[in-house]
Scaffold this motif. Structure first.
Motif, mmCIF file in Angstrom:
data_model
loop_
_atom_site.group_PDB
_atom_site.id
_atom_site.type_symbol
_atom_site.label_atom_id
_atom_site.label_comp_id
_atom_site.label_asym_id
_atom_site.label_seq_id
_atom_site.Cartn_x
_atom_site.Cartn_y
_atom_site.Cartn_z
ATOM 1 N N LEU A 15 35.253 -46.423 -1.180
ATOM 2 C CA LEU A 15 34.069 -46.646 -0.355
ATOM 3 C C LEU A 15 33.911 -48.095 0.102
ATOM 4 C CD1 LEU A 15 31.488 -44.393 -2.236
ATOM 5 C CD2 LEU A 15 32.675 -43.923 -0.075
ATOM 6 N N ALA A 16 34.802 -48.969 -0.330
ATOM 7 C CA ALA A 16 34.708 -50.379 0.057
ATOM 8 C C ALA A 16 35.044 -50.598 1.529
ATOM 9 C CB ALA A 16 35.637 -51.224 -0.819
ATOM 10 N N ASP A 17 35.728 -49.651 2.129
ATOM 11 C CA ASP A 17 36.155 -49.799 3.516
ATOM 12 C C ASP A 17 35.167 -49.106 4.460
ATOM 13 O OD1 ASP A 17 38.688 -50.408 5.318
ATOM 14 O OD2 ASP A 17 37.830 -48.484 5.917
ATOM 15 N N PRO A 18 34.743 -49.780 5.538
ATOM 16 C CA PRO A 18 33.763 -49.174 6.451
ATOM 17 C C PRO A 18 34.272 -47.914 7.157
ATOM 18 C CG PRO A 18 34.474 -51.322 7.273
ATOM 19 C CD PRO A 18 35.082 -51.144 5.918
ATOM 20 N N THR A 19 35.562 -47.842 7.423
ATOM 21 C CA THR A 19 36.105 -46.628 8.042
ATOM 22 C C THR A 19 35.952 -45.441 7.095
ATOM 23 O OG1 THR A 19 37.693 -47.866 9.364
ATOM 24 C CG2 THR A 19 38.195 -45.545 8.968
ATOM 25 N N ARG A 20 36.293 -45.643 5.843
ATOM 26 C CA ARG A 20 36.189 -44.546 4.868
ATOM 27 C C ARG A 20 34.735 -44.163 4.623
ATOM 28 N NH1 ARG A 20 40.933 -47.397 2.767
ATOM 29 N NH2 ARG A 20 39.667 -48.567 1.290
ATOM 30 N N ARG A 25 30.366 -40.299 5.584
ATOM 31 C CA ARG A 25 29.086 -40.043 6.256
ATOM 32 C C ARG A 25 29.218 -38.854 7.209
ATOM 33 N NH1 ARG A 25 28.642 -44.600 8.836
ATOM 34 N NH2 ARG A 25 28.090 -45.693 6.944
ATOM 35 N N ARG A 26 30.285 -38.844 8.000
ATOM 36 C CA ARG A 26 30.491 -37.744 8.951
ATOM 37 C C ARG A 26 30.706 -36.420 8.235
ATOM 38 N NH1 ARG A 26 31.362 -33.635 10.298
ATOM 39 N NH2 ARG A 26 32.315 -32.783 12.147
ATOM 40 N N ALA A 38 39.363 -38.805 13.377
ATOM 41 C CA ALA A 38 40.111 -39.971 13.864
ATOM 42 C C ALA A 38 39.630 -40.453 15.224
ATOM 43 C CB ALA A 38 41.595 -39.634 13.919
ATOM 44 N N ARG A 39 39.090 -39.559 16.038
ATOM 45 C CA ARG A 39 38.639 -39.951 17.386
ATOM 46 C C ARG A 39 37.619 -41.079 17.367
ATOM 47 N NH1 ARG A 39 37.462 -34.360 18.768
ATOM 48 N NH2 ARG A 39 39.531 -33.475 18.867
ATOM 49 N N ALA A 40 36.863 -41.177 16.296
ATOM 50 C CA ALA A 40 35.802 -42.187 16.222
ATOM 51 C C ALA A 40 36.333 -43.591 15.908
ATOM 52 C CB ALA A 40 34.780 -41.776 15.160
ATOM 53 N N TYR A 41 37.631 -43.709 15.624
ATOM 54 C CA TYR A 41 38.172 -44.998 15.178
ATOM 55 C C TYR A 41 39.353 -45.428 16.043
ATOM 56 C CZ TYR A 41 35.211 -43.749 11.343
ATOM 57 O OH TYR A 41 34.127 -43.378 10.605
ATOM 58 N N PRO A 42 39.365 -46.696 16.441
ATOM 59 C CA PRO A 42 40.434 -47.205 17.321
ATOM 60 C C PRO A 42 41.699 -47.577 16.533
ATOM 61 C CG PRO A 42 38.863 -48.944 16.905
ATOM 62 C CD PRO A 42 38.341 -47.708 16.209
ATOM 63 N N MET A 43 42.381 -46.575 16.018
ATOM 64 C CA MET A 43 43.624 -46.824 15.286
ATOM 65 C C MET A 43 44.558 -45.641 15.467
ATOM 66 S SD MET A 43 42.424 -46.236 11.305
ATOM 67 C CE MET A 43 40.974 -47.243 11.419
ATOM 68 N N ALA A 44 45.814 -45.882 15.199
ATOM 69 C CA ALA A 44 46.814 -44.818 15.304
ATOM 70 C C ALA A 44 46.586 -43.789 14.202
ATOM 71 C CB ALA A 44 48.208 -45.416 15.189
ATOM 72 N N THR A 54 43.460 -42.015 0.861
ATOM 73 C CA THR A 54 42.703 -42.805 -0.116
ATOM 74 C C THR A 54 41.454 -42.050 -0.560
ATOM 75 O OG1 THR A 54 43.498 -44.887 0.808
ATOM 76 C CG2 THR A 54 41.479 -44.984 -0.506
ATOM 77 N N LEU A 55 40.732 -41.469 0.390
ATOM 78 C CA LEU A 55 39.540 -40.689 0.060
ATOM 79 C C LEU A 55 39.898 -39.461 -0.769
ATOM 80 C CD1 LEU A 55 37.687 -40.914 3.477
ATOM 81 C CD2 LEU A 55 36.941 -41.937 1.307
ATOM 82 N N GLU A 56 41.007 -38.846 -0.430
ATOM 83 C CA GLU A 56 41.445 -37.657 -1.153
ATOM 84 C C GLU A 56 41.881 -38.005 -2.574
ATOM 85 O OE1 GLU A 56 43.854 -33.630 0.025
ATOM 86 O OE2 GLU A 56 44.637 -35.529 0.784
ATOM 87 N N SER A 57 42.620 -39.096 -2.731
ATOM 88 C CA SER A 57 43.072 -39.469 -4.078
ATOM 89 C C SER A 57 41.907 -39.922 -4.958
ATOM 90 C CB SER A 57 44.156 -40.541 -4.019
ATOM 91 O OG SER A 57 43.634 -41.762 -3.576
#
Length: 109
Positions: A15-20, A25-26, A38-44, A54-57
């Motif tokens: 939870l330290a990462d804002p993307t995660r 939250r979503r 993934a559409r909400a984030y500007p990354m590959a 990471t969230l799953e583990s």
């Protein structure tokens, strides 16, 4: 406190990462595919998948693959561990402030 140690560490690291946090939250609104998330984030997509893993583990989400589509679901039980730990911490600090109030009241008398 030791009863939470490894699980709590994993959850807080995740939870330290804002993307995660945004993904969690979503998923609080309901299941979503990795593509939708993934559409909400500007990354590959491969970079986004690292966040999903990471969230799953950490046990915060579960994923299931049907064909080529991977769907993510929030695991609310893992969040309950954090909630329990926070409740314990709140109780400890409330006791401390109650004792401080009592001490100050005795000093004023």
């Amino acid at each position: 406190m030791a009863k939470y140690s490894a699980v709590l560490d994993d959850v807080f690291v995740a939870l330290a990462d804002p993307t995660r946090r945004g993904v969690v939250r979503r998923l609080g609104e309901g299941p979503a595919t990795v593509g939708e998330l993934a559409r909400a984030y500007p990354m590959a997509l491969p970079s986004f998948m690292k966040h999903v893993r990471t969230l799953e583990s950490a046990g915060l989400i579960r994923t299931a693959k049907t064909g080529r589509v991977r769907t993510c679901v929030l695991d609310r039980e893992r969040l309950a561990v954090v909630e329990d730990w926070l409740a314990e911490q709140r109780h400890v600090w409330e006791q401390r402030t109650d004792r401080l109030e009592q001490f100050i009241g005795e000093e004023d008398s």
